[in-house]
Motif scaffolding. Structure first.
Motif, PDB file in Angstrom:
ATOM      1  N   THR A   1       4.828  -0.260  13.640  1.00  0.00           N
ATOM      2  CA  THR A   1       3.366  -0.326  13.664  1.00  0.00           C
ATOM      3  C   THR A   1       2.865  -1.035  12.406  1.00  0.00           C
ATOM      4  O   THR A   1       1.944  -1.845  12.463  1.00  0.00           O
ATOM      5  CB  THR A   1       2.728   1.074  13.758  1.00  0.00           C
ATOM      6  OG1 THR A   1       3.181   1.884  12.669  1.00  0.00           O
ATOM      7  CG2 THR A   1       3.078   1.755  15.057  1.00  0.00           C
ATOM      8  N   GLY A   2       3.495  -0.725  11.260  1.00  0.00           N
ATOM      9  CA  GLY A   2       3.105  -1.383  10.008  1.00  0.00           C
ATOM     10  C   GLY A   2       3.389  -2.871  10.044  1.00  0.00           C
ATOM     11  O   GLY A   2       2.566  -3.684   9.607  1.00  0.00           O
ATOM     12  N   LEU A   3       4.560  -3.249  10.577  1.00  0.00           N
ATOM     13  CA  LEU A   3       4.923  -4.669  10.655  1.00  0.00           C
ATOM     14  C   LEU A   3       3.987  -5.427  11.583  1.00  0.00           C
ATOM     15  O   LEU A   3       3.477  -6.500  11.231  1.00  0.00           O
ATOM     16  CB  LEU A   3       6.369  -4.801  11.140  1.00  0.00           C
ATOM     17  CG  LEU A   3       6.881  -6.226  11.355  1.00  0.00           C
ATOM     18  CD1 LEU A   3       6.858  -7.009  10.045  1.00  0.00           C
ATOM     19  CD2 LEU A   3       8.280  -6.209  11.959  1.00  0.00           C
TER      20      LEU A   3
ATOM     21  N   ARG B   1      -0.608  -7.599  -3.636  1.00  0.00           N
ATOM     22  CA  ARG B   1      -0.379  -7.053  -4.973  1.00  0.00           C
ATOM     23  C   ARG B   1      -0.679  -5.553  -4.989  1.00  0.00           C
ATOM     24  O   ARG B   1       0.121  -4.747  -5.481  1.00  0.00           O
ATOM     25  CB  ARG B   1      -1.245  -7.775  -6.007  1.00  0.00           C
ATOM     26  CG  ARG B   1      -1.093  -7.218  -7.428  1.00  0.00           C
ATOM     27  CD  ARG B   1      -2.008  -7.959  -8.402  1.00  0.00           C
ATOM     28  NE  ARG B   1      -1.896  -7.424  -9.757  1.00  0.00           N
ATOM     29  CZ  ARG B   1      -2.551  -6.366 -10.209  1.00  0.00           C
ATOM     30  NH1 ARG B   1      -3.390  -5.714  -9.405  1.00  0.00           N
ATOM     31  NH2 ARG B   1      -2.384  -5.953 -11.457  1.00  0.00           N
ATOM     32  N   SER B   2      -1.823  -5.183  -4.449  1.00  0.00           N
ATOM     33  CA  SER B   2      -2.179  -3.762  -4.400  1.00  0.00           C
ATOM     34  C   SER B   2      -1.208  -2.990  -3.517  1.00  0.00           C
ATOM     35  O   SER B   2      -0.827  -1.856  -3.831  1.00  0.00           O
ATOM     36  CB  SER B   2      -3.601  -3.599  -3.868  1.00  0.00           C
ATOM     37  OG  SER B   2      -4.541  -4.168  -4.754  1.00  0.00           O
ATOM     38  N   GLY B   3      -0.807  -3.602  -2.413  1.00  0.00           N
ATOM     39  CA  GLY B   3       0.132  -2.949  -1.511  1.00  0.00           C
ATOM     40  C   GLY B   3       1.441  -2.606  -2.197  1.00  0.00           C
ATOM     41  O   GLY B   3       1.987  -1.502  -2.020  1.00  0.00           O
ATOM     42  N   PHE B   4       1.960  -3.527  -3.018  1.00  0.00           N
ATOM     43  CA  PHE B   4       3.218  -3.274  -3.728  1.00  0.00           C
ATOM     44  C   PHE B   4       3.037  -2.194  -4.796  1.00  0.00           C
ATOM     45  O   PHE B   4       3.928  -1.363  -5.010  1.00  0.00           O
ATOM     46  CB  PHE B   4       3.737  -4.560  -4.363  1.00  0.00           C
ATOM     47  CG  PHE B   4       4.475  -5.459  -3.401  1.00  0.00           C
ATOM     48  CD1 PHE B   4       5.653  -5.029  -2.799  1.00  0.00           C
ATOM     49  CD2 PHE B   4       3.994  -6.727  -3.102  1.00  0.00           C
ATOM     50  CE1 PHE B   4       6.340  -5.846  -1.911  1.00  0.00           C
ATOM     51  CE2 PHE B   4       4.676  -7.553  -2.212  1.00  0.00           C
ATOM     52  CZ  PHE B   4       5.848  -7.117  -1.619  1.00  0.00           C
TER      53      PHE B   4
ATOM     54  N   THR C   1      -4.340  -3.593   3.920  1.00  0.00           N
ATOM     55  CA  THR C   1      -3.441  -3.254   2.811  1.00  0.00           C
ATOM     56  C   THR C   1      -2.749  -1.926   3.064  1.00  0.00           C
ATOM     57  O   THR C   1      -1.564  -1.752   2.748  1.00  0.00           O
ATOM     58  CB  THR C   1      -4.230  -3.186   1.487  1.00  0.00           C
ATOM     59  OG1 THR C   1      -4.929  -4.422   1.292  1.00  0.00           O
ATOM     60  CG2 THR C   1      -3.306  -2.957   0.307  1.00  0.00           C
ATOM     61  N   SER C   2      -3.468  -0.983   3.662  1.00  0.00           N
ATOM     62  CA  SER C   2      -2.882   0.308   3.998  1.00  0.00           C
ATOM     63  C   SER C   2      -1.724   0.148   4.975  1.00  0.00           C
ATOM     64  O   SER C   2      -0.662   0.770   4.815  1.00  0.00           O
ATOM     65  CB  SER C   2      -3.940   1.233   4.600  1.00  0.00           C
ATOM     66  OG  SER C   2      -3.350   2.384   5.158  1.00  0.00           O
ATOM     67  N   MET C   3      -1.888  -0.701   5.988  1.00  0.00           N
ATOM     68  CA  MET C   3      -0.834  -0.894   6.972  1.00  0.00           C
ATOM     69  C   MET C   3       0.375  -1.599   6.371  1.00  0.00           C
ATOM     70  O   MET C   3       1.514  -1.348   6.763  1.00  0.00           O
ATOM     71  CB  MET C   3      -1.372  -1.671   8.171  1.00  0.00           C
ATOM     72  CG  MET C   3      -2.378  -0.900   9.014  1.00  0.00           C
ATOM     73  SD  MET C   3      -1.771   0.709   9.594  1.00  0.00           S
ATOM     74  CE  MET C   3      -0.437   0.209  10.680  1.00  0.00           C
TER      75      MET C   3
ATOM     76  N   PHE D   1       4.117   0.058   6.216  1.00  0.00           N
ATOM     77  CA  PHE D   1       5.351  -0.650   6.585  1.00  0.00           C
ATOM     78  C   PHE D   1       6.436  -0.477   5.522  1.00  0.00           C
ATOM     79  O   PHE D   1       7.571  -0.096   5.823  1.00  0.00           O
ATOM     80  CB  PHE D   1       5.031  -2.136   6.799  1.00  0.00           C
ATOM     81  CG  PHE D   1       6.247  -3.017   6.892  1.00  0.00           C
ATOM     82  CD1 PHE D   1       7.172  -2.842   7.911  1.00  0.00           C
ATOM     83  CD2 PHE D   1       6.457  -4.019   5.954  1.00  0.00           C
ATOM     84  CE1 PHE D   1       8.304  -3.656   7.986  1.00  0.00           C
ATOM     85  CE2 PHE D   1       7.578  -4.829   6.027  1.00  0.00           C
ATOM     86  CZ  PHE D   1       8.509  -4.656   7.046  1.00  0.00           C
ATOM     87  N   LEU D   2       6.076  -0.715   4.266  1.00  0.00           N
ATOM     88  CA  LEU D   2       7.053  -0.607   3.179  1.00  0.00           C
ATOM     89  C   LEU D   2       7.527   0.840   3.006  1.00  0.00           C
ATOM     90  O   LEU D   2       8.732   1.102   2.864  1.00  0.00           O
ATOM     91  CB  LEU D   2       6.436  -1.109   1.872  1.00  0.00           C
ATOM     92  CG  LEU D   2       6.068  -2.590   1.806  1.00  0.00           C
ATOM     93  CD1 LEU D   2       5.397  -2.907   0.469  1.00  0.00           C
ATOM     94  CD2 LEU D   2       7.292  -3.485   1.995  1.00  0.00           C
TER      95      LEU D   2
END
Length: 274
Positions: free
Chosen positions: A61-63, A78-81, A199-201, A205-206
């Motif tokens: 779902t994230g991908l 950047r924020s996601g990482f 960004t949340s999704m 995923f990660l």
């Protein structure tokens, strides 16, 4: 019959999760537990196996959602990482704590979390955004398709602390964490709503990759059930992202508040008297 039921649940989880940035686990987990355990329609379901199934689903779902959101440039990588880095230790801790939970305890704690999340979603539109965190962090500018400009940001230390707690909840209950992080991004960090969801999704995923490795090592993944869940969830995530880009999600968010509240109450009742 089990495969059809799981495919329908996963499709709904993918659509709703991607539409409002929740990841989908918060729909899959209580629905599968209720249908599998309470109604006895899915064999071999326990709190551990449903969480293992959920984290595998959230990879896809994230991908699916991230690939779609990349086209509209609504993913802040950047924020996601940074958020992902903070969530890793919390995710690992939550997964190991989950190992010791029996069904009544799982239902009780999960029900409390669902009610807290429903309250958060209920009051988020009535809370004034907090600019304190933005002023103390590196800011970024974003202009959406309607021409509305946003300035958002956050201090990295606070983002890491916040996402540790989000990661713990994700590992413990098999949820994506978006139900916690999206309102926080909008209210505390002043993220544009569509960027917060995108960004949340990406973070979902990660985090799901790390989360799944832990649950696979613990033997929590019922692989046979991933056959209907993974493709249905991926398709649902793509559909949910398209809906997110074309419509306002407030109607669904309102319905989701009620659903989370009812699921939370039922889960607590099952935990105490089940």
């Amino acid at each position: 019959m089990e495969f059809i039921i799981l495919a329908i649940i996963a499709l709904a989880a993918g659509v709703i999760g991607a539409l409002v940035g929740l990841g989908g686990g918060i729909i899959l987990v209580p629905a599968t537990l209720f249908i599998g355990v309470n109604l006895g329609m899915i064999s071999g379901i326990t709190p551990q196996t449903v969480v293992g199934l959920s984290v595998i689903m959230m990879i896809f779902t994230g991908l699916g959602s991230t690939l779609s959101n990349m086209k509209t440039k609504t993913v802040d990588f950047r924020s996601g990482f940074i958020f992902f880095a903070g969530s890793i230790p919390g995710t690992l801790l939550g997964a190991f704590v989950n190992k010791g939970l029996d069904l009544p305890s799982f239902n009780l704690y999960f029900g409390i979390l669902l009610i807290l999340l429903s309250i958060l979603l209920l009051v988020r539109n009535y809370l004034k955004p907090v600019s304190w965190f933005v002023k103390r962090g590196k800011t970024r500018d974003f202009t959406d398709e309607s021409g509305t400009s946003y300035t958002y940001g956050y201090p990295v230390w606070f983002a890491l602390l916040l996402t540790f707690g989000v990661g713990f909840a994700s590992g413990l209950f098999g949820i994506g964490g978006g139900s916690i992080i999206v309102p926080a991004m909008i209210l505390l960090f002043l993220f544009p709503p569509h960027v917060a969801v995108g960004t949340s999704m990406f973070m979902v995923f990660l985090s799901a990759i790390v989360n799944s490795i832990t649950h696979i090592s613990l033997g929590n993944v019922p692989w046979i059930y991933t056959i209907p869940v993974v493709p249905a969830a991926y398709i649902g995530a793509k559909l949910g992202t398209k809906l997110n880009q074309k419509m306002k999600s407030e109607t669904l968010v309102f319905a989701l508040r009620i659903i989370l509240l009812l699921l939370g109450i039922r889960s607590i009742v099952d935990g105490i008297w089940g």
